[in-house]
Scaffold this active site. Structure first.
Site, PDB file in Angstrom:
ATOM      1  CD  GLU A   9      -2.762  -1.497   2.332  1.00  0.00           C
ATOM      2  OE1 GLU A   9      -2.679  -0.688   3.276  1.00  0.00           O
ATOM      3  OE2 GLU A   9      -3.548  -2.449   2.324  1.00  0.00           O
ATOM      4  CG  ASN A  23      -0.598  -6.671  -1.935  1.00  0.00           C
ATOM      5  OD1 ASN A  23      -1.197  -7.138  -2.902  1.00  0.00           O
ATOM      6  ND2 ASN A  23      -1.058  -6.734  -0.686  1.00  0.00           N
ATOM      7  CG  HIS A  73      -9.751  -5.707   0.325  1.00  0.00           C
ATOM      8  ND1 HIS A  73     -10.048  -6.889   0.987  1.00  0.00           N
ATOM      9  CD2 HIS A  73      -8.432  -5.498   0.497  1.00  0.00           C
ATOM     10  CE1 HIS A  73      -8.933  -7.358   1.538  1.00  0.00           C
ATOM     11  NE2 HIS A  73      -7.944  -6.545   1.255  1.00  0.00           N
ATOM     12  CD  GLU A  96      -4.586  -7.872   0.962  1.00  0.00           C
ATOM     13  OE1 GLU A  96      -5.455  -7.203   1.555  1.00  0.00           O
ATOM     14  OE2 GLU A  96      -3.359  -7.626   1.054  1.00  0.00           O
ATOM     15  CG  ASP A  99     -12.673  -8.984   0.998  1.00  0.00           C
ATOM     16  OD1 ASP A  99     -12.626  -7.951   0.308  1.00  0.00           O
ATOM     17  OD2 ASP A  99     -12.199  -9.052   2.160  1.00  0.00           O
TER      18      ASP A  99
HETATM   19  O1  9MR Z   1      -7.171  -9.073   7.694  1.00  0.00           O
HETATM   20  C1  9MR Z   1      -6.339  -8.190   8.436  1.00  0.00           C
HETATM   21  C2  9MR Z   1      -7.048  -7.826   9.732  1.00  0.00           C
HETATM   22  O2  9MR Z   1      -7.195  -8.955  10.556  1.00  0.00           O
HETATM   23  C3  9MR Z   1      -6.278  -6.735  10.422  1.00  0.00           C
HETATM   24  O3  9MR Z   1      -6.993  -6.298  11.571  1.00  0.00           O
HETATM   25  C4  9MR Z   1      -6.050  -5.571   9.478  1.00  0.00           C
HETATM   26  C5  9MR Z   1      -5.286  -4.444  10.129  1.00  0.00           C
HETATM   27  O4  9MR Z   1      -5.051  -3.406   9.240  1.00  0.00           O
HETATM   28  O5  9MR Z   1      -5.354  -6.038   8.342  1.00  0.00           O
HETATM   29  C6  9MR Z   1      -6.098  -6.940   7.618  1.00  0.00           C
HETATM   30  O6  9MR Z   1      -5.446  -7.265   6.416  1.00  0.00           O
HETATM   31  C7  9MR Z   1      -5.172  -6.209   5.542  1.00  0.00           C
HETATM   32  C8  9MR Z   1      -3.966  -6.604   4.742  1.00  0.00           C
HETATM   33  O7  9MR Z   1      -2.910  -6.911   5.601  1.00  0.00           O
HETATM   34  C9  9MR Z   1      -3.559  -5.518   3.773  1.00  0.00           C
HETATM   35  N1  9MR Z   1      -4.660  -5.112   2.948  1.00  0.00           N
HETATM   36  C10 9MR Z   1      -5.890  -4.796   3.638  1.00  0.00           C
HETATM   37  C11 9MR Z   1      -6.295  -5.940   4.539  1.00  0.00           C
HETATM   38  C12 9MR Z   1      -7.638  -5.656   5.194  1.00  0.00           C
HETATM   39  O8  9MR Z   1      -7.557  -4.588   6.074  1.00  0.00           O
END
Ligand code: 9MR
Length: 449
Positions: free
Chosen positions: A157, A198, A234, A262, A264
């Site tokens: 990011e 990513n 997402h 990722e 969803d």
């Molecule tokens: O799925 C992850 C969640 O359990 C955490 O609380 C969160 C914290 O920012 O991160 C989520 O995963 C993220 C991923 O690492 C990067 N892209 C966005 C995802 C969803 O927030």
């Protein structure tokens, strides 16, 4: 009253006040997704939580997917909560599970602005110190898993929506070259791992994805080791970008791999049949876009079950974003993925309410095993139940608890105990048994009757 749903092995027979259901166990398609994906040269992955990798969750993660991404276990804040003191427990567990199930691991993630340890974010560092800390972190983590990680999301990011660099600890103190340096350090620690950048909202052609495109082009021209881009995906229901495949193709044409990392698709709750059908179409079109481009390595879903998704806590009122529901029943989205990978299973009508039984082997030794069946109801209830299955490899039940089991040849029928026949809407009951096995111990499909 009688209603019969076919086509999905999900059939509901309603007679008077009693409800009788046969429902699919966890493994619903004719071929697991990982086999369908492999036949097309693709990887199908899921993000996982290490502590949940047992029972039905573990069965599905291990049998349906060919790649695992630790959802949180490899993030800096998890692995080094105190400076110099490491916790690799969950990351090691996920890597071991993947190896035991012949799966790849996608390492996630080395350089990010979130989920960093507080000692790092609260410290005051000179740029030289910060750069040294980052190099050390990357060398330590990538080195630990050298040879075991197929691909690393090295940088996560880095961009704002308008394509400018995001202001972070890294960019603000080290400038844009933190990205090239991170990739170079990761490559030195594991030359065999594919190295990715990513990001989210880079699925379609737009300002942000074009910034990523220009960065990758620049890195490649400078000889920086960059192997791929991760499009997180997402997505919101009905909003798969029309330019997704075109965007994947332009990165491929640049000479890098692409992965959907990722995926969803969230919807406003409650889910209904129209939303679930749209979601199936959305999952299908994302997977199809990847399947259509040779350099698209595969698709990872960000959690395979609605019981293990980040969406509801981050977007209140939204959820149901994954291919399996909270009781591990495959949703239409599951079949959308399967179809995009060449599967022939048709989309089932979404269940309006059902009770389902899932079978799992909770432990196994040389001649014996312990099994568990969980009967869960959602939108329906039971006042008594029988769980029936056929053993496929000569297994024999030797003892049971919380149910009365009888076996005749290969056919097993387990009836509720006097105290656990009632399964109210939204609840579940479990029973267990010991059995003997030899050769193999395949998981049967359980029907309720
Ligand atoms: O799925 C992850 C969640 O359990 C955490 O609380 C969160 C914290 O920012 O991160 C989520 O995963 C993220 C991923 O690492 C990067 N892209 C966005 C995802 C969803 O927030």
């Amino acid at each position: 009253m009688r209603s019969l749903r076919t086509g999905s092995s999900l059939a509901a027979l309603v007679t008077g006040a009693a409800l009788l259901f046969t429902a699919p166990a966890a493994h619903a398609a004719d071929s697991p997704l990982r086999d369908l994906a492999a036949a097309r040269g693709k990887v199908i992955g899921t993000a996982v939580t290490g502590a949940k990798l047992t029972g039905t969750y573990g069965d599905i993660a291990g049998s349906q997917f060919s790649s695992l991404t630790p959802g949180n276990a490899m993030k800096w804040g998890t692995v080094e909560p105190t400076q110099g003191s490491f916790n690799w427990t969950e990351a090691d567990q996920i890597v071991a599970f993947a190896q035991a199930h012949n799966q790849q691991v996608r390492g996630h993630t080395l350089v990010w602005h979130n989920q960093n340890p507080s000692w790092l974010t609260n410290g005051s560092w000179t740029p030289t110190q910060l750069s040294g800390l980052l190099q050390n972190h990357i060398s330590t983590e990538v080195g630990r898993y050298k040879g075991k990680i197929a691909a690393w999301d090295v940088v996560n990011e880095p961009f704002n929506e308008d394509g400018t660099y995001r202001s972070t600890l890294w960019y603000d103190n080290l400038g844009a070259d933190y990205i090239a340096n991170a990739l170079t350090w990761a490559h030195a620690a594991d030359p065999g791992a594919k190295l990715y950048i990513n990001d989210y909202n880079v699925e379609g052609v737009g300002a942000k994805s074009t910034a990523l495109y220009n960065l990758v082009k620049d890195l490649k021209s400078r000889g920086v080791p960059i192997d791929g881009v991760g499009l997180q995906a997402h997505l919101v229901l009905g909003q798969v970008p029309a330019t997704l495949q075109q965007n994947i193709q332009r990165f491929a044409d640049l000479g890098v791999d692409v992965a959907i990392t990722e995926l969803d698709v969230r919807m406003a709750l409650p889910a209904d049949s129209a939303k679930l059908a749209q979601q199936a179409a959305d999952f299908k079109s994302v997977v199809a876009a990847c399947a259509a481009v040779t350099r698209c390595a595969g698709v990872t879903v960000w959690g395979f079950t609605d019981s293990d998704s980040w969406v509801p806590s981050t977007f209140p009122g939204y959820g149901a974003a994954t291919p399996y529901d909270e009781n591990y029943a495959p949703k239409p989205a599951y079949f959308g993925i399967a179809q995009a990978l060449g599967g022939t299973t048709t989309t089932p009508p979404p269940p309006t309410g059902a009770c389902s039984a899932t079978y799992s082997v909770t432990s196994q030794w040389n001649t014996g095993f312990t099994g568990q069946v969980t009967i869960a109801c959602s939108g329906a209830s039971l006042s008594s139940w029988k769980a029936n299955w056929t053993f496929g490899a000569g297994q024999k039940i030797t003892q049971s608890w919380n149910a009365t089991c009888a076996q005749s040849g290969t056919a097993v029928s387990c009836a509720n105990a006097p105290y656990n026949g009632s399964v109210p809407d939204g609840s579940s009951v479990s029973f267990g048994f010991n059995g003997s096995w030899s050769g193999s111990n395949p998981v049967p499909t359980v029907t309720l009757g």
